[in-house]
Design an enzyme around this catalytic site. Structure first.
Site, PDB file in Angstrom:
ATOM      1  N   HIS A 377     -21.907   6.643  25.110  1.00  0.00           N
ATOM      2  CA  HIS A 377     -21.368   6.913  23.883  1.00  0.00           C
ATOM      3  C   HIS A 377     -21.620   8.441  23.791  1.00  0.00           C
ATOM      4  O   HIS A 377     -22.287   8.936  24.462  1.00  0.00           O
ATOM      5  CB  HIS A 377     -22.359   6.125  22.864  1.00  0.00           C
ATOM      6  CG  HIS A 377     -22.074   4.687  22.652  1.00  0.00           C
ATOM      7  ND1 HIS A 377     -20.890   3.983  22.914  1.00  0.00           N
ATOM      8  CD2 HIS A 377     -23.034   3.703  22.550  1.00  0.00           C
ATOM      9  CE1 HIS A 377     -21.077   2.819  22.430  1.00  0.00           C
ATOM     10  NE2 HIS A 377     -22.313   2.346  22.518  1.00  0.00           N
ATOM     11  N   CYS A 426     -16.530   8.868  23.913  1.00  0.00           N
ATOM     12  CA  CYS A 426     -15.510   8.925  22.795  1.00  0.00           C
ATOM     13  C   CYS A 426     -15.591  10.415  22.342  1.00  0.00           C
ATOM     14  O   CYS A 426     -16.715  10.929  22.565  1.00  0.00           O
ATOM     15  CB  CYS A 426     -15.744   8.082  21.653  1.00  0.00           C
ATOM     16  SG  CYS A 426     -15.628   6.186  21.987  1.00  0.00           S
TER      17      CYS A 426
END
Length: 755
Positions: A377, A426
């Site tokens: 993440h 991301c």
């Protein structure tokens, strides 16, 4: 040689060893020494030795190794004194020891061998001749070993080979005396074609250059070796020059300069001279050659190559991921093929990530290629990328994460040759984080960023029932070994990703680079002037990748168990065990249940433990245990091996238990104690900055969003659905310490970690 001829020999023509021996006798004698000899000679008007001459001789005692006798003999020799006159003076002096020095010995070597340099394949001849009233015998030696069949005055080796080079001496024996010749050197030159088509004998002993030095182009830190060679008798002497200036301590045929620096470039040649008397000394020069020393930083080379790979998948407060484990595994193996020192880590907390970065920085120095890959993440604010640890709170703040640009700043301080960041995460904007980090980076032309997706977009992994790479690594691993500039490699990966129907319009590789020269991950490692530093860094890296040695455990019942170890990642250890032998009367055995989850440990196949990709490389018929998160290990790893079985000779069927405790220390990354909170300040200080509570939209959606990003479900070419980093579990071993043959006996034991 007749006695009359000896008496007519001038003192100045006497050989040095004889004169030295005579002077030692005269200098040591007080009543029959050089002073009394001078008085006797002074009374002979033919040679006119005055009191001033005697005073000049006496002053020689004030000089280091000065000899009054030697000065007196030189004065006598300059005035025409012969050996006959000197013998008469010594007879008058009554010094029999001095007189004996001038008498010819019973055994005398009259022809001494000479050193020689010649071409391999030619004929070698060394000569030694002696005179004596009794018969003379000869024996040649090479160093301290007798030369076979060498009992004549002439030592002939035909043809001579390279192995015949060395030092030779001849021993001459008579009935009651022996003498040794002088040492001589034989230098054998390996020349492909004889000089000018001539044989050595046709050169008549004259010096000729037969090996010329060759121009060279080297890198900084490599060894310079120049060679020349000449044939001749006596053996030639050598003196190397650079740019017309003699090089100190460069008087051998081969010039070697280890670890050359750039300022040692120039034009080199060698002066070759014969070792005969200065009046007849021959001198000649070799060809002048160019030696070019290239700066490795200018031509594309690394002083070392180091990679830190982090894959975070088992998040505590956020959706778990699957692909990072497979991606880190694949990149680890590829980068090792490119001679990178790889540190591969899974599931790190914030403090562990910071300490891992600090350890990574310790491996960097000037000219090193540093590569950081992160899968997990993440988010991006104001051009700065943040990596999210597995223990990040929900919502997390920038202080809970690691800023990639701050790590780059620290790498720049190490003067690295190349900085590559591959960020598989991301890059959505974190609207709840209003911090504006102020990280000032140097302007350097050696930075490359490869983002798995564009700014404010998500990165995807392929969702399937099995295990696959993320989209970025799926295409990157096909290009990573290409011998091309790193930006060219990433451009081709971007083109490949652009042709992938499942990600068109949703994920596109973005490249940011300040690279002005050709730098490739395939560039060679060319150590610079910091060889000791490189060696120390290599030991530091090896410290975190040391596997326990395989071992055999012998139980009192006669059973023997073998333990082996393999590394999935730098912080994941696999222990596999099996029975090597068991007692013949043991009728049955079974695993003993311990205080461990049987779903996680002591499985009978690698696949049950989650080892899929390399299960065929591990030994079969074992029990397998996977220990992850070794960076959390605070003490030495101790576990108990238990064995339970029954014997046919026993009346009841109650099993018997045996146990052994095993201590394997701190394996792999556990040695570095990454669990210590904020062990160093460097990474922490640059990563921390003003922040506010944040919650990245990339992390907040539920399962429905992750399985249907943007435009609903998409079908990949291999029928895999796309989802932003979906959950999963997998473990892949990378290397093993031992290959064990399959055994027919099913292993019965289990492991109880005592952490």
């Amino acid at each position: 040689m007749s006695d009359s001829l000896e008496r007519n020999t001038k003192i100045s023509q006497l050989k040095e060893p004889l004169v030295k021996k005579l002077c030692e006798v005269l200098d040591k004698s007080s009543s029959k020494g050089w002073r009394k000899l001078g008085e006797i000679v002074g009374s002979d008007r033919r040679f006119k030795v005055s009191s001033d001459d005697m005073e000049m001789c006496s002053l020689k005692v004030l000089e280091l190794e000065g000899s009054p006798s030697l000065m007196l003999l030189r004065l006598m020799g300059e005035r025409g004194c012969t050996t006959g006159h000197l013998m008469d003076y010594l007879q008058t002096l009554g010094n029999q020891d001095a007189l004996q020095c001038l008498k010819p010995p019973a055994l005398q070597i009259v022809v001494q061998p000479q050193s020689v340099a010649l071409i391999c394949g030619h004929n070698l001849r060394l000569s030694c001749h002696a005179v004596c009233k009794s018969p003379v015998q000869y024996q040649w030696f090479k160093y301290n070993q007798e030369v076979p069949n060498s009992l004549s005055p002439d030592l002939v080796i035909s043809p001579v080979h390279l192995k015949d080079a060395g030092f030779y001496i001849c021993r001459v024996n008579s009935v009651d005396a022996f003498e040794f010749s002088q040492w001589v050197q034989v230098d054998v030159l390996n020349v492909g074609v004889s000089y000018g088509g001539q044989s050595y004998q046709s050169l008549d002993g004259r010096m000729k250059v037969v090996i010329q030095p060759q121009s060279q182009r080297l890198h900084v830190g490599e060894n310079l070796q120049l060679e020349c060679g000449a044939v001749g008798r006596p053996i030639p002497r050598y003196q190397w020059h650079r740019n017309g200036v003699p090089i100190a301590n460069a008087s051998k045929r081969k010039l070697t300069i280890p670890h050359v620096m750039q300022d040692q470039h120039g034009r080199y040649r060698c002066e070759i001279s014969s070792s005969s008397s200065s009046s007849n000394c021959e001198r000649m020069w070799t060809n002048e050659v160019d030696v070019i020393i290239d700066d490795i930083y200018a031509i594309g080379g690394a002083t070392d190559k180091v990679a830190l790979l982090i894959g975070n998948l088992s998040y505590q407060n956020h959706p778990q991921l699957k692909a990072p484990m497979v991606d880190v595994y694949d990149l680890t193996n590829l980068l090792r093929q490119l001679n990178f020192k790889v540190v591969s880590l899974l599931d790190l907390t914030e403090s562990e990530m910071r300490n891992a970065v600090d350890e990574f920085l310790l491996l960097l120095h000037k000219g090193v290629y540093g590569l950081l890959y992160y899968a997990g993440h993440g988010y991006e604010n104001y051009g700065n990328s943040f990596m999210v640890p597995v223990d990040a709170p929900n919502p997390y703040r920038s202080a809970n994460c690691l800023c990639v640009q701050s790590i780059l700043k620290l790498m720049q301080e190490k003067e690295t040759g190349l900085n590559v960041f591959l960020l598989d995460m991301c890059r959505k904007r974190n609207i709840h984080d209003d911090s504006t980090p102020n990280i000032v980076l140097r302007v350097t032309a050696n930075i490359v960023f490869g983002y798995a997706t564009c700014q404010d977009a998500e990165a995807f992994e392929l969702s399937s029932s099995g295990f696959t790479n993320g989209v970025f690594v799926k295409f990157l691993k096909k290009r990573l070994l290409d011998d091309e500039k790193i930006t060219v490699v990433l451009d081709r990966v971007a083109e490949d990703m652009g042709q992938f129907d499942a990600t068109k319009g949703k994920q596109a590789l973005e490249i940011r680079s300040s690279l002005s020269e050709r730098r490739a991950l395939t560039d060679p490692i060319l150590p610079g002037d910091s060889a000791d530093l490189l060696h120390a860094h290599s030991r530091q890296w090896a410290k975190a990748h040391e596997l326990p040695e395989s071992m055999c455990l012998n139980f009192d019942c006669g059973a023997q168990i073998k333990l082996g170890f393999a590394a999935e990642f730098s912080n994941v250890l696999v222990i596999y065990t099996h029975i090597v032998k068991k007692p013949e009367d043991m009728s049955s055995c079974q695993a003993h249940d311990l205080d461990v989850d049987p779903k996680e440990m002591n499985r009978e196949t690698p696949e049950e433990t989650g080892i899929y990709l390399l299960s065929s490389c591990l030994p079969q018929h074992c029990l397998y245990t996977r220990l992850s998160s070794l960076q959390k290990l605070r003490e030495e790893l101790v576990f108990t091996v238990c064995l339970r079985g029954t014997f046919a000779s026993m009346d009841d069927d109650h099993p018997v238990h045996w146990t052994k405790s095993v201590n394997i220390g701190k394996p792999l990354i556990a040695r570095l104690d990454l669990h210590r909170a904020m062990r160093r300040n460097s990474c922490l200080q640059t990563c921390m900055m003003p922040h506010s509570p944040s919650h990245s939209p990339c992390h907040s959606p539920g399962p429905e969003h992750r399985l249907h990003p943007h435009h609903g479900s998409l079908q990949a070419q291999d029928n895999n659905r796309l989802s932003p980093h979906s959950p999963g579990r997998l473990s892949i071993p990378i290397e093993a310490t031992d290959d064990i043959d399959e055994l027919q006996t099913v292993f019965i034991n289990s492991l109880q970690p005592q952490l």
